[in-house]
Design a protein around this motif. Structure first.
Motif, PDB file in Angstrom:
ATOM      1  N   ARG A 194       0.827  -1.211   0.000  1.00 54.54           N
ATOM      2  CA  ARG A 194       0.000   0.000   0.000  1.00 54.54           C
ATOM      3  C   ARG A 194       0.858   1.256   0.000  1.00 54.54           C
ATOM      4  N   ALA A 195       1.990   1.207   0.700  1.00 51.31           N
ATOM      5  CA  ALA A 195       2.868   2.374   0.722  1.00 51.31           C
ATOM      6  C   ALA A 195       3.459   2.641  -0.656  1.00 51.31           C
ATOM      7  N   LEU A 196       3.886   1.593  -1.352  1.00 50.82           N
ATOM      8  CA  LEU A 196       4.452   1.787  -2.689  1.00 50.82           C
ATOM      9  C   LEU A 196       3.388   2.254  -3.671  1.00 50.82           C
ATOM     10  N   MET A 197       2.164   1.730  -3.559  1.00 56.43           N
ATOM     11  CA  MET A 197       1.106   2.141  -4.472  1.00 56.43           C
ATOM     12  C   MET A 197       0.692   3.586  -4.247  1.00 56.43           C
ATOM     13  N   SER A 198       0.872   4.099  -3.044  1.00 60.10           N
ATOM     14  CA  SER A 198       0.489   5.482  -2.733  1.00 60.10           C
ATOM     15  C   SER A 198       1.618   6.463  -2.938  1.00 60.10           C
ATOM     16  N   TYR A 201       6.718   3.568  -9.238  1.00 58.91           N
ATOM     17  CA  TYR A 201       7.571   3.220 -10.369  1.00 58.91           C
ATOM     18  C   TYR A 201       8.481   2.040 -10.018  1.00 58.91           C
ATOM     19  N   VAL A 202       8.936   1.983  -8.778  1.00 57.65           N
ATOM     20  CA  VAL A 202       9.740   0.844  -8.339  1.00 57.65           C
ATOM     21  C   VAL A 202       8.886  -0.424  -8.366  1.00 57.65           C
ATOM     22  N   LEU A 203       7.632  -0.308  -7.950  1.00 59.60           N
ATOM     23  CA  LEU A 203       6.737  -1.458  -7.991  1.00 59.60           C
ATOM     24  C   LEU A 203       6.514  -1.926  -9.426  1.00 59.60           C
ATOM     25  N   GLN A 204       6.382  -0.986 -10.345  1.00 59.80           N
ATOM     26  CA  GLN A 204       6.241  -1.362 -11.756  1.00 59.80           C
ATOM     27  C   GLN A 204       7.486  -2.094 -12.252  1.00 59.80           C
ATOM     28  N   ALA A 205       8.662  -1.630 -11.826  1.00 58.87           N
ATOM     29  CA  ALA A 205       9.899  -2.298 -12.233  1.00 58.87           C
ATOM     30  C   ALA A 205       9.970  -3.714 -11.677  1.00 58.87           C
ATOM     31  N   LEU A 206       9.508  -3.908 -10.445  1.00 57.31           N
ATOM     32  CA  LEU A 206       9.498  -5.250  -9.871  1.00 57.31           C
ATOM     33  C   LEU A 206       8.538  -6.163 -10.621  1.00 57.31           C
TER      34      LEU A 206
END
Length: 245
Positions: free
Chosen positions: A194-198, A204-209
């Motif tokens: 939730r922290a990365l999505m917010s 962008y890091v989550l998209q890279a993962l």
């Protein structure tokens, strides 16, 4: 009655006009034609000389005397450009840059990774370091990847860490965010996701993962992202980027 004009008041006479010159005598010889001088040549420029390229200068190797100042230079706007060029040029020329990379490893690597200027040097070191030093940098920075992901400058380093991480290291990061695989997870137990999505940078890091995960792990991760979509996070943008990848 008009009186007689007084001679003292008479208007002065105009001087006699010059008599016209007599017509030319056809029997007289003609005057010689004027002598025409040759035209003066315009000054000509010398022909252009062929361009001689300047000799290619080999970059100076990052000696230990230079390397010990690398960490300090990384915190300066112009200094970090010198470090970037030094690492790039020296590595391209096949020179040993282990002393410069070692200076970063021995310094405050995590601080430099999130620094407004230092993060560029850390990325350059990750790109050009020898495999053993790259592994050491990954081992030092991956435990802090979630903290780096929430930083404007550290998120750039976090994305590069995911690009260079091994399969085992990627799985460890995935577990931190999405939890153990094939295990029902309550929504409240995924605070990192939730922290990365917010986060305007962490998403962008989550998209890279997600781009690095294999099909099974990626599909399960996308389902968890979809369940956490809200109006105040970047979930829809993450799914859109994943579908176009």
């Amino acid at each position: 009655r008009r009186g007689r004009l007084d001679p003292s008041q008479a208007l002065p006479r105009a001087p006699p006009s010059t008599p016209p010159s007599p017509p030319p005598d056809p029997s007289s010889p003609r005057p010689p034609p004027p002598v025409l001088l040759p035209a003066r040549p315009s000054p000509s420029r010398p022909p252009p000389q062929p361009h001689t390229p300047s000799p290619t200068l080999r970059p100076l190797p990052p000696t230990p005397q230079v390397a010990k100042h690398v960490a300090a230079l990384c915190t300066q706007q112009h200094g970090v450009r010198v470090v970037q060029q030094l690492l790039h040029e020296a590595a391209s020329a096949g020179m040993d840059i282990s002393a410069a990379v070692g200076s970063l490893l021995e310094g405050e690597l995590g601080y430099l990774a999130a620094h407004p200027f230092g993060n560029y040097a850390v990325q350059a070191a990750l790109r050009h370091a020898v495999p053993s030093q790259r592994v050491a940098m990954l081992d030092a920075l991956l435990p802090s990847i979630l903290a780096l992901s929430g930083s404007k400058h550290g998120s750039n380093v976090a994305e590069m860490l995911l690009m260079l991480a091994s399969v085992e290291q990627l799985e460890a990061v995935r577990r931190q965010i999405f939890g153990p695989p094939d295990t029902p997870v309550d929504l409240a137990e995924l605070p990192q996701l939730r922290a990365l999505m917010s986060s305007p940078f962490g998403n962008y890091v989550l998209q890279a993962l997600l781009r690095k995960l294999k099909d099974g792990r990626r599909s399960a991760a996308l389902q968890l992202v979809e369940r956490h979509i809200s109006d105040d996070n970047f979930g829809r943008a993450i799914l859109a980027a994943a579908s176009s990848a």
